[in-house]
Write an enzyme that holds these catalytic residues in place. Structure first.
Site, mmCIF file in Angstrom:
data_model
loop_
_atom_site.group_PDB
_atom_site.id
_atom_site.type_symbol
_atom_site.label_atom_id
_atom_site.label_comp_id
_atom_site.label_asym_id
_atom_site.label_seq_id
_atom_site.Cartn_x
_atom_site.Cartn_y
_atom_site.Cartn_z
ATOM 1 N N ARG A 118 0.812 -1.223 0.000
ATOM 2 C CA ARG A 118 0.000 0.000 0.000
ATOM 3 C C ARG A 118 0.844 1.272 0.000
ATOM 4 O O ARG A 118 0.424 2.296 -0.524
ATOM 5 C CB ARG A 118 -0.966 -0.003 1.192
ATOM 6 C CG ARG A 118 -2.123 -0.964 0.997
ATOM 7 C CD ARG A 118 -3.107 -0.923 2.134
ATOM 8 N NE ARG A 118 -4.052 -2.036 2.036
ATOM 9 C CZ ARG A 118 -4.689 -2.580 3.060
ATOM 10 N NH1 ARG A 118 -4.485 -2.095 4.286
ATOM 11 N NH2 ARG A 118 -5.513 -3.584 2.894
ATOM 12 N N CYS A 158 -9.900 -1.930 4.900
ATOM 13 C CA CYS A 158 -11.371 -2.004 4.898
ATOM 14 C C CYS A 158 -12.009 -0.944 5.795
ATOM 15 O O CYS A 158 -13.109 -0.464 5.503
ATOM 16 C CB CYS A 158 -11.836 -3.395 5.305
ATOM 17 S SG CYS A 158 -11.162 -4.011 6.852
ATOM 18 N N SER A 189 -15.383 -10.295 11.031
ATOM 19 C CA SER A 189 -14.932 -10.843 9.747
ATOM 20 C C SER A 189 -13.710 -10.090 9.239
ATOM 21 O O SER A 189 -12.951 -10.625 8.415
ATOM 22 C CB SER A 189 -16.052 -10.797 8.707
ATOM 23 O OG SER A 189 -16.534 -9.476 8.541
ATOM 24 N N LYS A 215 -2.967 2.469 10.045
ATOM 25 C CA LYS A 215 -3.501 2.424 8.677
ATOM 26 C C LYS A 215 -4.598 3.466 8.494
ATOM 27 O O LYS A 215 -4.668 4.158 7.472
ATOM 28 C CB LYS A 215 -4.065 1.035 8.374
ATOM 29 C CG LYS A 215 -3.033 -0.079 8.348
ATOM 30 C CD LYS A 215 -3.734 -1.428 8.218
ATOM 31 C CE LYS A 215 -2.775 -2.576 8.397
ATOM 32 N NZ LYS A 215 -3.459 -3.892 8.439
ATOM 33 N N ARG A 246 -12.909 -3.471 18.033
ATOM 34 C CA ARG A 246 -13.566 -4.680 17.528
ATOM 35 C C ARG A 246 -14.866 -4.903 18.298
ATOM 36 O O ARG A 246 -14.859 -4.909 19.532
ATOM 37 C CB ARG A 246 -12.646 -5.891 17.687
ATOM 38 C CG ARG A 246 -13.149 -7.138 16.981
ATOM 39 C CD ARG A 246 -12.986 -7.035 15.478
ATOM 40 N NE ARG A 246 -11.601 -7.151 15.048
ATOM 41 C CZ ARG A 246 -11.169 -6.864 13.827
ATOM 42 N NH1 ARG A 246 -12.026 -6.419 12.909
ATOM 43 N NH2 ARG A 246 -9.901 -6.991 13.498
ATOM 44 N N HIS A 253 -18.401 -2.473 8.988
ATOM 45 C CA HIS A 253 -17.595 -1.534 9.783
ATOM 46 C C HIS A 253 -18.312 -0.195 9.849
ATOM 47 O O HIS A 253 -18.727 0.344 8.822
ATOM 48 C CB HIS A 253 -16.219 -1.322 9.150
ATOM 49 C CG HIS A 253 -15.288 -2.489 9.278
ATOM 50 N ND1 HIS A 253 -15.586 -3.620 9.997
ATOM 51 C CD2 HIS A 253 -14.025 -2.673 8.782
ATOM 52 C CE1 HIS A 253 -14.549 -4.465 9.935
ATOM 53 N NE2 HIS A 253 -13.604 -3.906 9.192
ATOM 54 N N THR A 340 -16.237 -6.886 4.025
ATOM 55 C CA THR A 340 -15.674 -7.881 3.112
ATOM 56 C C THR A 340 -16.179 -7.708 1.683
ATOM 57 O O THR A 340 -15.660 -8.349 0.775
ATOM 58 C CB THR A 340 -15.948 -9.331 3.583
ATOM 59 O OG1 THR A 340 -17.339 -9.622 3.466
ATOM 60 C CG2 THR A 340 -15.475 -9.542 5.006
#
Length: 362
Positions: A118, A158, A189, A215, A246, A253, A340
């Site tokens: 990335r 994500c 997930s 990130k 989490r 998300h 996902t």
């Protein structure tokens, strides 16, 4: 549009499984190769995954009997079979980086779900509706790699897919964004888990996700960046700070976002107008995986909700709600995306469609 033969590297993992389901009936892409670790190599896909299939739809019938390649030992064999590959492997970052470069140097383009490349300066990290122009760095990357067709393109983390799509259009509409604070509430997930495989998450919240805050704070700056001298140069602003948590949710998300503007502060009506009318190249090209309406604002106080809205437009749209003025920042709101789908495999498929439409896979 021509049809492309594709491979999935890391096909047995959760994101690899999601790639398989998304590509089962894709109008442009046909899966002809699946690869995983040496433990799975030589088995059929059905044998290799066994009871670990965790999608809410069955394994694609046309992939059940495909024999798994060794992702590392069979690079050249796979490259001969396919036009490009999707990569979602579970390895150390330096190993992933080396593996993806091997595929690229074998003249096999790589659409990566992994984080290893990335921040490679000449590797585009793309949310297709936002910074599709970054794929123009690919010729410079090919020059560095010594390839004619091969290259690597990646999608972002994500967690970014929920809140960055809401912030970026405001900045590009002329309302310069100075500071962004975000708290993300991330599904299990995202760790490749289900409640069956991670019972500790039932009735629980864990206030730490390794590497996720870094990130969430740094990757947006590359998305805001500019192509200069064959590299994507990161922007210095907006300033992002993040906490990533989490939560006991299977998929989806959510981000609680606080935004401060540098100069002119838009009205609530102006913000809603930007979101309502925003679209990007995927919508312009009518790409198969593109949502018709990328950003969707909900007026109800208790919306969007993860369980109700994560699947909006096949899980490829972003949901926004609760826009209101803030006492310390200028505005606050919440965002939601399917981690996902839009966040991982679906975002990768959309990126591949964009690259095909722009001629980079020819």
């Amino acid at each position: 549009m021509k049809n492309y033969k594709v491979g999935i590297i890391g096909a047995t993992g959760m994101v690899g499984q999601r790639f398989a389901t998304l590509l089962e009936n894709h109008p442009w892409f046909e899966v002809v190769a699946l690869a995983a670790s040496s433990r799975s190599a030589g088995k059929t896909y059905k044998e290799a995954v066994g009871s670990r299939w965790c999608m809410d739809v069955p394994m694609p019938k046309n992939m059940e009997d495909l024999v798994i390649f060794d992702a590392q030992a069979d690079v050249e064999k796979i490259a001969e079979l396919v036009d490009f590959v999707f990569c979602a492997v579970d390895m150390k970052k330096d190993e992933i980086k080396a593996l993806e470069e091997r595929y690229a140097k074998a003249e096999c383009p790589v659409i990566s779900n992994n984080s290893a490349n990335r921040f490679t300066p000449d590797v585009p990290m793309v949310i297709p509706e936002l910074n599709s122009d970054h794929i123009d760095v690919i010729p410079a990357q090919r020059k560095r790699l010594g390839t004619k067709r091969g290259f690597i393109a990646v999608k972002s983390n994500c967690s970014l897919q929920s809140y960055v799509p809401a912030v970026y259009p405001l900045d590009k509409a002329g309302f310069k964004v100075k500071d962004v604070l975000v708290c993300t509430y991330q599904a299990i997930s995202g760790a490749g888990k289900t409640f069956e495989t991670w019972p500790d998450m039932v009735d629980n919240v864990i206030p730490f996700i390794g590497g996720e805050e870094e990130k969430s704070e740094q990757e947006p700056l590359k998305i805001w960046g500019k192509l200069e001298n064959g590299e994507i140069v990161k922007a210095s602003e907006p300033n992002f700070t993040a906490q990533c948590i989490r939560v006991p949710v299977s998929n989806g998300h959510m981000g609680a976002v606080f935004v401060r503007f540098a100069d002119k502060v838009p009205t609530k009506e102006e913000i809603l107008d930007v979101w309502q009318n925003f679209s990007g190249v995927p919508q312009e090209f009518d790409l198969p995986s593109a949502p018709k309406h990328f950003l969707n604002y909900f007026t109800e106080d208790n919306m969007p909700q993860t369980k109700l809205n994560r699947g909006l437009e096949g899980g490829m749209a972003v949901s926004i709600g609760r826009l209101r003025e803030d006492t310390q920042y200028d505005y606050k709101f919440v965002c939601l995306s399917h981690n996902t789908l839009r966040g991982a495999a679906g975002g990768g498929v959309l990126l591949a469609e964009l690259l095909c439409a722009k001629g980079y896979m020819d």
